[in-house]
Design a protein around this motif. Sequence first.
Motif, PDB file in Angstrom:
ATOM      1  N   GLU A   1       0.803  -1.220   0.000  1.00  0.00           N
ATOM      2  CA  GLU A   1       0.000   0.000   0.000  1.00  0.00           C
ATOM      3  C   GLU A   1       0.840   1.277   0.000  1.00  0.00           C
ATOM      4  OE1 GLU A   1      -3.213   2.372   2.865  1.00  0.00           O
ATOM      5  OE2 GLU A   1      -2.087   0.655   3.619  1.00  0.00           O
ATOM      6  N   SER A   2       1.883   1.334   0.833  1.00  0.00           N
ATOM      7  CA  SER A   2       2.683   2.549   0.949  1.00  0.00           C
ATOM      8  C   SER A   2       3.301   2.940  -0.390  1.00  0.00           C
ATOM      9  CB  SER A   2       3.778   2.375   2.007  1.00  0.00           C
ATOM     10  OG  SER A   2       3.209   2.197   3.287  1.00  0.00           O
ATOM     11  N   SER A   3       3.901   1.959  -1.073  1.00  0.00           N
ATOM     12  CA  SER A   3       4.512   2.229  -2.375  1.00  0.00           C
ATOM     13  C   SER A   3       3.457   2.582  -3.408  1.00  0.00           C
ATOM     14  CB  SER A   3       5.316   1.011  -2.850  1.00  0.00           C
ATOM     15  OG  SER A   3       6.395   0.756  -1.987  1.00  0.00           O
ATOM     16  N   LEU A   4       2.334   1.878  -3.371  1.00  0.00           N
ATOM     17  CA  LEU A   4       1.255   2.130  -4.328  1.00  0.00           C
ATOM     18  C   LEU A   4       0.728   3.558  -4.180  1.00  0.00           C
ATOM     19  CD1 LEU A   4      -0.702   1.038  -6.492  1.00  0.00           C
ATOM     20  CD2 LEU A   4      -2.187   0.264  -4.622  1.00  0.00           C
ATOM     21  N   ASN A   5       0.541   4.011  -2.951  1.00  0.00           N
ATOM     22  CA  ASN A   5       0.053   5.371  -2.711  1.00  0.00           C
ATOM     23  C   ASN A   5       0.998   6.413  -3.304  1.00  0.00           C
ATOM     24  OD1 ASN A   5      -2.198   4.464  -1.317  1.00  0.00           O
ATOM     25  ND2 ASN A   5      -1.247   4.676   0.687  1.00  0.00           N
ATOM     26  N   ARG A   6       2.290   6.233  -3.069  1.00  0.00           N
ATOM     27  CA  ARG A   6       3.267   7.211  -3.564  1.00  0.00           C
ATOM     28  C   ARG A   6       3.346   7.196  -5.090  1.00  0.00           C
ATOM     29  NH1 ARG A   6       5.864   5.770   1.375  1.00  0.00           N
ATOM     30  NH2 ARG A   6       7.048   4.082   0.401  1.00  0.00           N
ATOM     31  N   LYS A   7       3.221   6.005  -5.678  1.00  0.00           N
ATOM     32  CA  LYS A   7       3.229   5.914  -7.148  1.00  0.00           C
ATOM     33  C   LYS A   7       2.026   6.633  -7.749  1.00  0.00           C
ATOM     34  CE  LYS A   7       5.745   1.510  -7.498  1.00  0.00           C
ATOM     35  NZ  LYS A   7       5.610   0.051  -7.827  1.00  0.00           N
ATOM     36  N   ILE A   8       0.872   6.468  -7.116  1.00  0.00           N
ATOM     37  CA  ILE A   8      -0.338   7.134  -7.614  1.00  0.00           C
ATOM     38  C   ILE A   8      -0.188   8.647  -7.496  1.00  0.00           C
ATOM     39  CG2 ILE A   8      -2.794   7.485  -7.209  1.00  0.00           C
ATOM     40  CD1 ILE A   8      -2.167   4.833  -8.555  1.00  0.00           C
ATOM     41  N   ALA A   9       0.323   9.126  -6.351  1.00  0.00           N
ATOM     42  CA  ALA A   9       0.499  10.566  -6.151  1.00  0.00           C
ATOM     43  C   ALA A   9       1.500  11.133  -7.153  1.00  0.00           C
ATOM     44  CB  ALA A   9       0.956  10.842  -4.718  1.00  0.00           C
ATOM     45  N   GLU A  10       2.559  10.394  -7.429  1.00  0.00           N
ATOM     46  CA  GLU A  10       3.548  10.847  -8.409  1.00  0.00           C
ATOM     47  C   GLU A  10       2.938  10.890  -9.806  1.00  0.00           C
ATOM     48  OE1 GLU A  10       8.059   9.774 -10.023  1.00  0.00           O
ATOM     49  OE2 GLU A  10       7.178   8.637  -8.363  1.00  0.00           O
ATOM     50  N   CYS A  11       2.130   9.896 -10.122  1.00  0.00           N
ATOM     51  CA  CYS A  11       1.481   9.818 -11.435  1.00  0.00           C
ATOM     52  C   CYS A  11       0.509  10.984 -11.632  1.00  0.00           C
ATOM     53  CB  CYS A  11       0.748   8.482 -11.562  1.00  0.00           C
ATOM     54  SG  CYS A  11      -0.035   8.223 -13.160  1.00  0.00           S
ATOM     55  N   VAL A  12      -0.319  11.244 -10.635  1.00  0.00           N
ATOM     56  CA  VAL A  12      -1.307  12.328 -10.735  1.00  0.00           C
ATOM     57  C   VAL A  12      -0.600  13.684 -10.766  1.00  0.00           C
ATOM     58  CG1 VAL A  12      -3.247  13.468  -9.594  1.00  0.00           C
ATOM     59  CG2 VAL A  12      -3.112  10.978  -9.617  1.00  0.00           C
ATOM     60  N   GLY A  13       0.415  13.866  -9.924  1.00  0.00           N
ATOM     61  CA  GLY A  13       1.147  15.126  -9.909  1.00  0.00           C
ATOM     62  C   GLY A  13       1.903  15.385 -11.199  1.00  0.00           C
ATOM     63  N   SER A  14       2.390  14.307 -11.841  1.00  0.00           N
ATOM     64  CA  SER A  14       3.202  14.442 -13.053  1.00  0.00           C
ATOM     65  C   SER A  14       2.370  14.497 -14.329  1.00  0.00           C
ATOM     66  CB  SER A  14       4.192  13.278 -13.153  1.00  0.00           C
ATOM     67  OG  SER A  14       5.058  13.251 -12.039  1.00  0.00           O
ATOM     68  N   TYR A  15       1.313  13.677 -14.393  1.00  0.00           N
ATOM     69  CA  TYR A  15       0.554  13.542 -15.644  1.00  0.00           C
ATOM     70  C   TYR A  15      -0.922  13.908 -15.503  1.00  0.00           C
ATOM     71  CZ  TYR A  15       4.781  10.892 -16.536  1.00  0.00           C
ATOM     72  OH  TYR A  15       6.093  10.522 -16.654  1.00  0.00           O
ATOM     73  N   THR A  16      -1.293  14.444 -14.359  1.00  0.00           N
ATOM     74  CA  THR A  16      -2.640  14.953 -14.037  1.00  0.00           C
ATOM     75  C   THR A  16      -3.666  13.858 -13.771  1.00  0.00           C
ATOM     76  OG1 THR A  16      -3.616  15.141 -16.272  1.00  0.00           O
ATOM     77  CG2 THR A  16      -2.185  16.953 -15.529  1.00  0.00           C
ATOM     78  N   GLU A  17      -3.327  12.583 -13.951  1.00  0.00           N
ATOM     79  CA  GLU A  17      -4.296  11.529 -13.672  1.00  0.00           C
ATOM     80  C   GLU A  17      -3.600  10.198 -13.429  1.00  0.00           C
ATOM     81  OE1 GLU A  17      -6.772  11.438 -17.141  1.00  0.00           O
ATOM     82  OE2 GLU A  17      -5.367  10.223 -18.294  1.00  0.00           O
ATOM     83  N   GLY A  18      -4.306   9.287 -12.789  1.00  0.00           N
ATOM     84  CA  GLY A  18      -3.782   7.951 -12.525  1.00  0.00           C
ATOM     85  C   GLY A  18      -4.840   7.114 -11.834  1.00  0.00           C
ATOM     86  N   GLY A  19      -4.623   5.834 -11.770  1.00  0.00           N
ATOM     87  CA  GLY A  19      -5.624   4.973 -11.142  1.00  0.00           C
ATOM     88  C   GLY A  19      -5.087   3.588 -10.847  1.00  0.00           C
ATOM     89  N   GLU A  20      -5.988   2.724 -10.457  1.00  0.00           N
ATOM     90  CA  GLU A  20      -5.629   1.335 -10.150  1.00  0.00           C
ATOM     91  C   GLU A  20      -6.829   0.443 -10.430  1.00  0.00           C
ATOM     92  OE1 GLU A  20      -6.477   1.232  -5.353  1.00  0.00           O
ATOM     93  OE2 GLU A  20      -4.682   2.261  -6.055  1.00  0.00           O
ATOM     94  N   ILE A  21      -6.549  -0.769 -10.833  1.00  0.00           N
ATOM     95  CA  ILE A  21      -7.606  -1.751 -11.103  1.00  0.00           C
ATOM     96  C   ILE A  21      -7.386  -2.960 -10.203  1.00  0.00           C
ATOM     97  CG2 ILE A  21      -6.286  -2.619 -13.096  1.00  0.00           C
ATOM     98  CD1 ILE A  21      -8.968  -3.504 -14.290  1.00  0.00           C
ATOM     99  N   TRP A  22      -8.437  -3.358  -9.499  1.00  0.00           N
ATOM    100  CA  TRP A  22      -8.366  -4.510  -8.609  1.00  0.00           C
ATOM    101  C   TRP A  22      -8.912  -5.740  -9.335  1.00  0.00           C
ATOM    102  CZ3 TRP A  22      -6.212  -4.546  -3.724  1.00  0.00           C
ATOM    103  CH2 TRP A  22      -5.828  -3.300  -3.230  1.00  0.00           C
TER     104      TRP A  22
END
Length: 470
Positions: free
Chosen positions: A122-143
Amino acid sequence: MKELYELIGIPEADGLNELINALKQGKDKTKIIAEAKKQLDPNMHDIMIPHLRDKRNKKRGEKAKDKELVSIALALQKWIVKKEKAMIFGNTPLLKANIDQNSKISKDVLKAIERILHDNKESSLNRKIAECVGSYTEGGEIWYLRKREEKHSSYGFDTDIDVKVMQLTPKNGENLYTFTDDFNDLKAFSRNYSKKENGKEVNYFEVYTANKTYKFKQDNSEWTLLENYPQDQILKKIPIAFAEQEHTSWYDVQKLIERYEQLISDHGEVNDRNAYPILLIEGGLVDFLERGPGGGIKLENGSDAKYLSWDNAPESIKLEIENIVKNIQLISQTPNFSFDEVKRMSALSGTALKMLFLDAHLKVMEKREIYDEYLQRRINIIKRILATLNPAWKTEIDNMIIEPEIVPFMVENEKEQVEIALLKNGNKPLESHEKSVKDWQGQDTEDYEQIKKEEKESANVGYFSAEEVE
């Protein structure tokens, strides 16, 4: 397929091309993402491109055109995003739940959610999502669910299913589309991506609704539905969490960054021309006595030689650079905690630290408008997965309210916190000796047992010494 056409609200006779265009809702972030990638890579900044570095070269003749210019690019865009994701997700979000202390199931559900988040890092996933949204304006995950050969009880019940998650990011060439109704409720989520097959790039388009999953393949500009699709959506819920912001996190300071790069690059040019002394000879030069350090020159009678040096650096440039740096930090709400900055500070109290982090924490509060909803949807998806895998928990899960809470990163003054807590507690111990040792040494109990043994031996020595004195 009829269900999907009805959901989107277009006639089935319009065909797949029109259906997919309708799902995209006219969204096209190709230029935004391409520009973001360019700005994130210092080597692709305008300052590194010769004809953009200094357009004045056109007026300087052929000799000036051939001269290699000083070009200094700064990765400030990355710096802003890295600080932002660290402030938002430097700490793992807390899970606040209305647990019935008399209900074993509610406690087991919370443990299962925590285990699923732990297994999916979870910790790594959260930071990756925040980096993605901050860098490219959007991001997500599929379960998704993956079947295992053997059963396991990691989630508190026997199952042969692993709960997994995959990040969705424009960085990998994916295009993400949400389709909402008039009330902004998510009705469909689409993912457009390509992969190589037999040396050729092939486009795919996936659509997720609450009831079905569709997968299309493009062949000669025409879309076709793949075999074995549509597939039933087991969860009866779109298994995707998605976050989006209007601009990149450095959008408001991009021009300031470009000006900063121009200034320090031009200053480098000035230094190359003026930083070293120039030998001025008045009269005639006869010969060099010796070249290199310690050498000299021979002049004609009546001639003179002296060095010209640059005594004063341009203070106006220095002042502008300092102002630009301050404004970049101020406008982007990005704190500067470099070694040089921290070195200037004396020991800070807890209140002073909070004031130091105040602007960054205000930025986190603003970003919570995006990530609170994102994290809540993630939890709701996991709850639905658990209710599907273990129907005996469904009623309890439906009645549980589990809310993730973002905890902004903060440097703590631990000594001050302990002193305040002791004062509130009447200077009595706040925790057991064993717990404090374990917190310091981890879960290892060997150190605690050794400490108790040494304390006992020390007490015995003191006791016998006192008797000898009497």
